[in-house]
Structure formats: C-alpha cells, structure tokens
Design a protein around this motif. Structure first.
Motif, PDB file in Angstrom:
ATOM      1  N   ALA A  36       0.831  -1.204   0.000  1.00 22.72           N
ATOM      2  CA  ALA A  36       0.000   0.000   0.000  1.00 22.72           C
ATOM      3  C   ALA A  36       0.867   1.256   0.000  1.00 22.72           C
ATOM      4  N   SER A  37       1.953   1.252   0.743  1.00 17.99           N
ATOM      5  CA  SER A  37       2.857   2.393   0.774  1.00 17.99           C
ATOM      6  C   SER A  37       3.493   2.624  -0.593  1.00 17.99           C
ATOM      7  N   ALA A  38       3.942   1.546  -1.229  1.00 16.55           N
ATOM      8  CA  ALA A  38       4.559   1.678  -2.556  1.00 16.55           C
ATOM      9  C   ALA A  38       3.554   2.209  -3.578  1.00 16.55           C
ATOM     10  N   VAL A  39       2.342   1.692  -3.542  1.00 12.02           N
ATOM     11  CA  VAL A  39       1.319   2.153  -4.485  1.00 12.02           C
ATOM     12  C   VAL A  39       0.945   3.605  -4.206  1.00 12.02           C
ATOM     13  N   MET A  40       0.810   3.953  -2.936  1.00 13.41           N
ATOM     14  CA  MET A  40       0.456   5.331  -2.570  1.00 13.41           C
ATOM     15  C   MET A  40       1.521   6.308  -3.061  1.00 13.41           C
ATOM     16  N   MET A  41       2.777   5.952  -2.896  1.00 11.10           N
ATOM     17  CA  MET A  41       3.841   6.853  -3.335  1.00 11.10           C
ATOM     18  C   MET A  41       3.945   6.889  -4.859  1.00 11.10           C
ATOM     19  N   ALA A  42       3.819   5.742  -5.496  1.00 11.69           N
ATOM     20  CA  ALA A  42       3.967   5.687  -6.951  1.00 11.69           C
ATOM     21  C   ALA A  42       2.828   6.396  -7.677  1.00 11.69           C
ATOM     22  N   THR A  43       1.684   6.493  -7.048  1.00  9.04           N
ATOM     23  CA  THR A  43       0.550   7.159  -7.687  1.00  9.04           C
ATOM     24  C   THR A  43       0.369   8.593  -7.210  1.00  9.04           C
ATOM     25  N   ALA A  44       1.372   9.148  -6.558  1.00  5.12           N
ATOM     26  CA  ALA A  44       1.285  10.542  -6.111  1.00  5.12           C
ATOM     27  C   ALA A  44       1.098  11.451  -7.324  1.00  5.12           C
ATOM     28  N   ASP A  45       0.152  12.340  -7.221  1.00  2.53           N
ATOM     29  CA  ASP A  45      -0.158  13.242  -8.329  1.00  2.53           C
ATOM     30  C   ASP A  45       1.001  14.193  -8.597  1.00  2.53           C
ATOM     31  N   ASP A  46       1.124  14.571  -9.862  1.00  2.92           N
ATOM     32  CA  ASP A  46       2.115  15.579 -10.211  1.00  2.92           C
ATOM     33  C   ASP A  46       1.638  16.942  -9.713  1.00  2.92           C
ATOM     34  N   CYS A  47       2.590  17.775  -9.393  1.00  2.00           N
ATOM     35  CA  CYS A  47       2.271  19.105  -8.880  1.00  2.00           C
ATOM     36  C   CYS A  47       3.182  20.109  -9.586  1.00  2.00           C
ATOM     37  N   THR A  48       2.654  21.276  -9.865  1.00  2.00           N
ATOM     38  CA  THR A  48       3.449  22.306 -10.518  1.00  2.00           C
ATOM     39  C   THR A  48       3.839  23.366  -9.491  1.00  2.00           C
ATOM     40  N   GLY A  88      10.585  20.791  -0.320  1.00  2.00           N
ATOM     41  CA  GLY A  88       9.811  21.084  -1.518  1.00  2.00           C
ATOM     42  C   GLY A  88       8.508  20.332  -1.646  1.00  2.00           C
ATOM     43  N   VAL A  89       8.350  19.201  -1.004  1.00  2.00           N
ATOM     44  CA  VAL A  89       7.135  18.410  -1.174  1.00  2.00           C
ATOM     45  C   VAL A  89       5.980  19.004  -0.381  1.00  2.00           C
ATOM     46  N   ASP A  90       6.279  19.607   0.747  1.00  2.00           N
ATOM     47  CA  ASP A  90       5.213  20.153   1.583  1.00  2.00           C
ATOM     48  C   ASP A  90       4.546  21.372   0.949  1.00  2.00           C
ATOM     49  N   VAL A  91       5.173  21.978  -0.049  1.00  2.00           N
ATOM     50  CA  VAL A  91       4.578  23.123  -0.734  1.00  2.00           C
ATOM     51  C   VAL A  91       3.355  22.687  -1.523  1.00  2.00           C
ATOM     52  N   CYS A  92       3.415  21.529  -2.129  1.00  2.00           N
ATOM     53  CA  CYS A  92       2.311  20.999  -2.918  1.00  2.00           C
ATOM     54  C   CYS A  92       1.436  20.130  -2.019  1.00  2.00           C
ATOM     55  N   VAL A  93       0.220  20.514  -1.806  1.00  2.00           N
ATOM     56  CA  VAL A  93      -0.657  19.840  -0.854  1.00  2.00           C
ATOM     57  C   VAL A  93      -0.993  18.417  -1.296  1.00  2.00           C
TER      58      VAL A  93
END
Length: 167
Positions: free
Chosen positions: A30-42, A121-126
C-alpha cells in the motif's frame, strides 16, 4: 509436508506472527502504491513528482522488495520453517527465514527513514505532500509490524488458533 497448523501444541505465536507478516506485506504494498501514484504538482512552473526525490523512489522500490520478501517469509512460515522440532530436517529453511526477516526489516526501516528525511519542496504541494505523508506512515506501519512479527515468532503464546484434531 506438514505445516504448523497440523500440530496439537499451542500455536498462538505462530498465528500472530503470520498475521503480522501479512499485515506488513499489505502495508508495504500500500505504501509503494500510494507513493507511486502521487499526483504531479506544478511549483514555479516545474512539475514535481515523487521521481524527483531519490528517497521517495527508494521508498517505492524498497517497499516492493520487502513485500516480495515477506511473501516468501509467509510461505516459509506456512511450510514449517523455523520450527523447533528435532525431526532431522534441514535447518536451511529456518536460516533463510531469518535472513529474509533481516533483509526486509533493513529495507523497510532505511527507506522509511529516508522518506521522513526528504521533505524539502514536497510540503509546498498539498496533493503530493498528503500522499507522501500517507505513504511514509504506511511504510512505518509495515516496519513496526514486521519487527513485531520477528519478536512474536519466538515468544510462546499459550493458545491455539485452529482447532486440534477431533480424535
């Protein structure tokens, strides 16, 4: 081939260990899938994904590898590896089970620590930040579950999970 469920002695620790191994396998996947499917953010015109951070890529790979190792550990435990019986069988499956446990724990703990350390940098994108947080938490749960499974395996719990023979 006889398994641990066919014996009349208390098997509570083996059953609890098996449940913890299965939960570690599910949480790692579940962790691997959750991370791999993280949405792209600009951010500032640049697209940010989990692939931009080596720690997150490592989290995905390590969790998949740990899940595969735990599937092998579940098979080994169900086949009776690591039993304390002196039946003259080979000790190799029990040794392999210990090695698999150590490898899976090393992968899970190191990747979880790396993912918790890489927050720049990741915390900037919700959207990405929320999925990263959930993936890290699931990986931590898999780490703890696997650690408990290794401990419970060697602790004698005085109950039976499956009914004994009806002789």
């Amino acid at each position: 081939m006889s398994g641990w469920w066919e014996k009349d002695e208390p098997n509570g620790s083996k059953a609890v260990s098996l449940l913890l191994r299965l939960s570690a396998l599910i949480l790692a996947l579940a962790s691997a899938v959750m991370m791999a499917t993280a949405d792209d953010c600009t951010i500032a015109g640049a697209a940010v994904t989990y692939r931009d951070y080596g720690a997150f890529v490592y989290l995905v790979g390590a969790n998949v590898a740990a899940a595969v190792l735990e599937a092998a550990a579940v098979y080994l435990q169900l086949s009776g590896a690591g039993d304390d019986d002196d039946d003259g069988g080979s000790p190799l499956p029990g040794i392999i089970l210990v090695v698999v446990d150590v490898l899976a724990q090393a992968l899970l703990y190191s990747s979880t620590g790396a993912a918790y350390g890489a927050v720049v940098g990741v915390d900037v994108c919700v959207a990405v930040g929320a999925q990263v947080g959930r993936a890290r938490l699931l990986s931590l749960g898999a780490s703890v579950s696997l650690g408990l499974a290794a401990v419970v395996k060697d602790v004698s719990l005085p109950f039976n999970v499956w009914p004994g023979s009806s002789d």
